[in-house]
Design a protein around this motif. Sequence first.
Motif, PDB file in Angstrom:
ATOM      1  N   ALA A   1      47.178  51.926  42.856  1.00 36.57           N
ATOM      2  CA  ALA A   1      45.875  51.405  43.293  1.00 36.57           C
ATOM      3  C   ALA A   1      46.056  50.205  44.210  1.00 36.57           C
ATOM      4  O   ALA A   1      45.301  50.034  45.184  1.00 36.57           O
ATOM      5  CB  ALA A   1      45.041  51.024  42.073  1.00 36.57           C
TER       6      ALA A   1
ATOM      7  N   GLY B   1      46.942  51.512  47.478  1.00 28.49           N
ATOM      8  CA  GLY B   1      45.721  51.999  48.132  1.00 28.49           C
ATOM      9  C   GLY B   1      44.939  50.874  48.775  1.00 28.49           C
ATOM     10  O   GLY B   1      44.428  51.025  49.898  1.00 28.49           O
TER      11      GLY B   1
ATOM     12  N   ILE C   1      46.611  49.962  51.960  1.00 24.06           N
ATOM     13  CA  ILE C   1      46.357  50.949  53.014  1.00 24.06           C
ATOM     14  C   ILE C   1      44.965  50.727  53.621  1.00 24.06           C
ATOM     15  O   ILE C   1      44.793  50.777  54.847  1.00 24.06           O
ATOM     16  CB  ILE C   1      46.491  52.376  52.446  1.00 24.06           C
ATOM     17  N   THR C   2      43.993  50.475  52.764  1.00 20.87           N
ATOM     18  CA  THR C   2      42.642  50.196  53.271  1.00 20.87           C
ATOM     19  C   THR C   2      42.652  48.947  54.159  1.00 20.87           C
ATOM     20  O   THR C   2      42.026  48.927  55.228  1.00 20.87           O
ATOM     21  CB  THR C   2      41.669  50.003  52.094  1.00 20.87           C
TER      22      THR C   2
ATOM     23  N   ASN D   1      44.182  49.889  57.442  1.00 25.17           N
ATOM     24  CA  ASN D   1      43.247  50.668  58.259  1.00 25.17           C
ATOM     25  C   ASN D   1      42.213  49.764  58.927  1.00 25.17           C
ATOM     26  O   ASN D   1      41.851  49.962  60.097  1.00 25.17           O
ATOM     27  CB  ASN D   1      42.554  51.725  57.400  1.00 25.17           C
TER      28      ASN D   1
ATOM     29  N   LEU E   1      55.429  54.876  52.562  1.00 25.70           N
ATOM     30  CA  LEU E   1      54.539  53.865  53.135  1.00 25.70           C
ATOM     31  C   LEU E   1      55.309  52.850  53.978  1.00 25.70           C
ATOM     32  O   LEU E   1      54.709  52.084  54.734  1.00 25.70           O
ATOM     33  CB  LEU E   1      53.748  53.156  52.030  1.00 25.70           C
TER      34      LEU E   1
ATOM     35  N   ILE F   1      54.316  53.313  57.572  1.00 25.90           N
ATOM     36  CA  ILE F   1      53.059  52.848  58.185  1.00 25.90           C
ATOM     37  C   ILE F   1      52.920  51.328  58.134  1.00 25.90           C
ATOM     38  O   ILE F   1      52.105  50.769  58.849  1.00 25.90           O
ATOM     39  CB  ILE F   1      51.809  53.525  57.578  1.00 25.90           C
TER      40      ILE F   1
END
Lengths: 143, 118
Positions: free
Chosen positions: B63, B66, B69-70, B73, B100, B103
């Motif tokens: 989580a 995540g 990543i948000t 973005n 990951l 990215i």
Amino acid sequence: MASPDDKASGVVQVHDERAQIQEVEDLILAELGRQGYPQASEFAVRLAFEEAITNAFEHGHREQPHETVTVEYEVNPSTVRISIEDKGPGFDPSTIADPTLDENLDKPFGRGIMLIRSFMSEVAYNDSGNRLTMRYDRPPNGS
Amino acid sequence: MPADSRLRISEADGVTQVEFVDRNILDEANIQAIGEEIGSIIEASPSPKLVISFSNVDHLSSAALGALITINNKVRAKDGALRLSNIDPQIYEVFTITRLNKIFEIHDSTQQALESLS
């Protein structure tokens, strides 16, 4: 190292409250420490436990947030076994998309199960998909 | 910054540096709060530049990945720049397993991360 017949086990009902989750996690990790597992093993077991119990509450108990999850564990000198069972309808783990594909890398979800599989020696679901059992084998010379 | 923030935030030369207060980033509510707090920093800047240091962090969950990543973005959507630094080898393995590390731009130290933005 603990003696070969040394073993600790238990069954615990856990609500979706951080303190309760932490309590059972600490219990299991303390047993790894007592039996001389290396720090890397504690990292792996903590990670898998966190991901599994999060999935149980987030997905399994989405419609029943006040229900408990059953955690069953056994730690012996060579192996750690943890089962986590929720009261939800279960799911088919084969339907989970591979989060390592290029097209999924920037999606902020879907990595929990693959992390569990990566850090555990064996992972299995029951037929209905609401009970996850994972086994972690002590690494060679892991003391 | 919220009174109960789980982050240490500083800014110098147009770069926001973020550190975590907690050694374990596992609690869902904390992760959501961390994501919202960093998100508000990104929204407040026309071209955000951030360095997030993991120097205090021993464990994180998917989580938390995540949330990162948000954040990434959102930074990309504003043509900003995000660097991660000081990641413990075991946590770096999590980034590698999940790919990951492809990215995120990850540096060994905050200093190196800052230099990459100058």
